[in-house]
Design a protein around this motif. Structure first.
Motif, PDB file in Angstrom:
ATOM      1  N   SER A   1       0.816  -1.224   0.000  1.00 31.56           N
ATOM      2  CA  SER A   1       0.000   0.000   0.000  1.00 31.56           C
ATOM      3  C   SER A   1       0.842   1.263   0.000  1.00 31.56           C
ATOM      4  N   GLU A   2       2.026   1.201   0.662  1.00 28.31           N
ATOM      5  CA  GLU A   2       2.890   2.379   0.735  1.00 28.31           C
ATOM      6  C   GLU A   2       3.935   2.415  -0.381  1.00 28.31           C
ATOM      7  N   LYS A   3       3.883   1.373  -1.253  1.00 32.23           N
ATOM      8  CA  LYS A   3       4.818   1.277  -2.380  1.00 32.23           C
ATOM      9  C   LYS A   3       6.278   1.247  -1.911  1.00 32.23           C
ATOM     10  N   LEU A   4       6.513   0.475  -0.844  1.00 31.56           N
ATOM     11  CA  LEU A   4       7.870   0.270  -0.355  1.00 31.56           C
ATOM     12  C   LEU A   4       8.489  -0.913  -1.096  1.00 31.56           C
ATOM     13  N   LYS A   5       9.749  -0.806  -1.452  1.00 36.17           N
ATOM     14  CA  LYS A   5      10.429  -1.919  -2.132  1.00 36.17           C
ATOM     15  C   LYS A   5      10.962  -2.901  -1.086  1.00 36.17           C
ATOM     16  N   LEU A   6      10.021  -3.570  -0.454  1.00 38.10           N
ATOM     17  CA  LEU A   6      10.335  -4.487   0.646  1.00 38.10           C
ATOM     18  C   LEU A   6       9.706  -5.835   0.319  1.00 38.10           C
ATOM     19  N   LYS A   7      10.532  -6.883   0.236  1.00 35.51           N
ATOM     20  CA  LYS A   7      10.067  -8.196  -0.192  1.00 35.51           C
ATOM     21  C   LYS A   7      10.379  -9.252   0.868  1.00 35.51           C
ATOM     22  N   LYS A   8       9.389 -10.103   1.160  1.00 34.34           N
ATOM     23  CA  LYS A   8       9.654 -11.243   2.043  1.00 34.34           C
ATOM     24  C   LYS A   8      10.350 -12.325   1.232  1.00 34.34           C
ATOM     25  N   ASN A   9      11.570 -12.652   1.626  1.00 35.42           N
ATOM     26  CA  ASN A   9      12.319 -13.675   0.919  1.00 35.42           C
ATOM     27  C   ASN A   9      11.814 -15.058   1.318  1.00 35.42           C
ATOM     28  N   LYS A  10      11.572 -15.917   0.346  1.00 38.01           N
ATOM     29  CA  LYS A  10      11.078 -17.268   0.641  1.00 38.01           C
ATOM     30  C   LYS A  10      12.177 -18.199   1.124  1.00 38.01           C
ATOM     31  N   VAL A  11      13.427 -17.778   0.978  1.00 36.76           N
ATOM     32  CA  VAL A  11      14.559 -18.570   1.438  1.00 36.76           C
ATOM     33  C   VAL A  11      15.176 -17.863   2.639  1.00 36.76           C
ATOM     34  N   ASP A  12      14.931 -18.383   3.834  1.00 35.95           N
ATOM     35  CA  ASP A  12      15.478 -17.773   5.050  1.00 35.95           C
ATOM     36  C   ASP A  12      16.934 -18.171   5.232  1.00 35.95           C
TER      37      ASP A  12
END
Length: 417
Positions: free
Chosen positions: A179-190
């Motif tokens: 919603s805030e258009k942040l370039k933040l991604k949850k990585n699927k590989v921890d």
């Protein structure tokens, strides 16, 4: 949202506290095995909420100044064409959360309201602030990192009591980023294991053992009764090379049984030797130890641990296919816990467990039960979050997912696991 002031600092002057992954000792060790790193002083201001209305008897909210040190590791790929910046077990939440006892009282049915709900602080109440914290911190760090950096990866120091609470928090961060258009991604590989169990070392050894499952106490005593002996080796031991050879042999045996992989033998040797070398020179660094369980002259199981004043970590473990009925792994862990308590560590981290393993049908149910039954408190961290800073990140992320699928799914099926 945040204004950061960041300056690079000399690692030799950095204190040795907090997560071992942030210590100069660990960072220097990783530089000898394919990484580089930089260390920074970080200051930022958390602005007061403009529409905050103080409740009766509650303090007036003011801007909050936060300061901390930060180690940023960097790993290059494709002969230096690009790299990933990695920040393990940092940052923490901007605000300290309300303690569990107060939260339980506030939501109890007994009626006495110890606090108005808006005064309670949980990770969920800081979702917006934390999403911006990761995003803005990455942006502030970018000019100070290698030019070929394509993403800044965080493993935040944010933990939860249940995987459901953790998953809900992560979902909230994803929604805020969208919603805030942040370039933040949850990585699927921890990178670091997000789920673990922490065994408190408070109280007497009898009290620590009393918190264990009764079967685990029985297994420890059985191992002792059957004559299993535990030997501890430090980095200056005259037998160290021989014992590392044995540890590595057991590691290969374990990998063949479980379908896992491990580091090179030189990695383990360097880790334990560098710890003792730096301690001998007067530096304040964690103590790395090798424990080996022996029965009638046969070395049948081994673990490697790291002790600091804040924590003790079960780093690596291996065991033979022989004499497993003697329960050497139970006695190994118990011996290390007692040594960690004597050293002064606050808790013993079993360092990684499958959160779904409580289910008896789960393939890692045995590992889950082994670690959980030592009486620790389960913790579920957020896992890895990425802030991409170059377009090539998308290709790298896709390749990373394929690699993880190949090793964790395809290869294990090929091996019949």
């Amino acid at each position: 949202m945040y204004n950061f002031k960041i300056s690079e600092i000399d690692s030799s002057k950095s204190p040795n506290h907090g997560s071992f992954l942030q210590t100069p000792f660990w960072c220097e060790f990783k530089t000898r095995h394919g990484w580089s790193y930089r260390r920074f002083d970080v200051t930022y201001i958390l602005p007061a909420e403009p529409d905050y209305e103080a409740c009766e008897n509650s303090p007036v909210q003011e801007d909050l100044v936060k300061k901390f040190e930060l180690a940023v590791l960097n790993r290059s790929f494709a002969k230096g064409m690009f790299s990933i910046a990695y920040i393990p077990l940092m940052p923490e939440l901007p605000l300290e959360c309300t303690d569990e006892d107060t939260l339980n009282k506030a939501f109890s049915e007994e009626g006495e309201q110890v606090s108005v709900l808006k005064d309670l602080v949980t990770p969920e109440t800081q979702s917006i602030e934390f999403a911006y914290l990761l995003n803005d911190l990455a942006r502030a760090l970018k000019p100070l990192l290698p030019e070929n950096t394509i993403a800044i990866r965080f493993d935040p120091a944010v933990g939860f009591n249940t995987p459901e609470d953790r998953d809900l928090f992560n979902y909230g961060i994803k929604q805020i980023a969208r919603s805030e258009k942040l370039k933040l991604k949850k990585n699927k590989v921890d990178i670091q294991p997000p789920d673990s169990t922490l065994v408190s070392l408070e109280g007497t050894t009898e009290e620590i053992m009393a918190r264990m499952h009764s079967k685990w106490r029985y297994n420890i005593r059985l191992s002792e009764k059957k004559g299993v002996k535990i030997n501890r080796y430090l980095g200056n031991d005259v037998k160290l090379s021989e014992k590392i050879d044995k540890f590595y042999q057991l590691t290969k045996e374990t990998n063949a049984r479980d379908g896992n992989s491990s580091h090179a033998k030189s990695y383990y040797l360097d880790l334990i030797k560098s710890s003792q070398d730096e301690l001998a020179s007067g530096k304040d660094v964690p103590v790395v130890s090798l424990y080996i369980a022996e029965h009638e002259g046969e070395e049948i199981a081994s673990i490697m641990t790291l002790f600091s004043k804040d924590e003790s970590i079960y780093l690596y473990g291996a065991s033979s296919n022989n004499k497993r009925n003697l329960m050497p792994n139970h006695l190994l862990q118990w011996t290390a816990m007692q040594d960690a308590k004597e050293y002064g560590s606050k808790y013993y981290d079993m360092y990684g467990m499958p959160p779904e393993g409580k289910n008896e049908n789960h393939p890692m149910h045995g590992l889950y039960m082994f670690k959980a039954n030592f009486g620790g408190k389960n913790i579920h961290r957020t896992g890895s979050w990425d802030v991409p800073v170059k377009g090539i990140y998308g290709l790298y992320s896709a390749a990373e997912k394929i690699r993880a699928f190949w090793h964790k799914v395809v290869m294990k099926k090929i091996r019949g696991r």
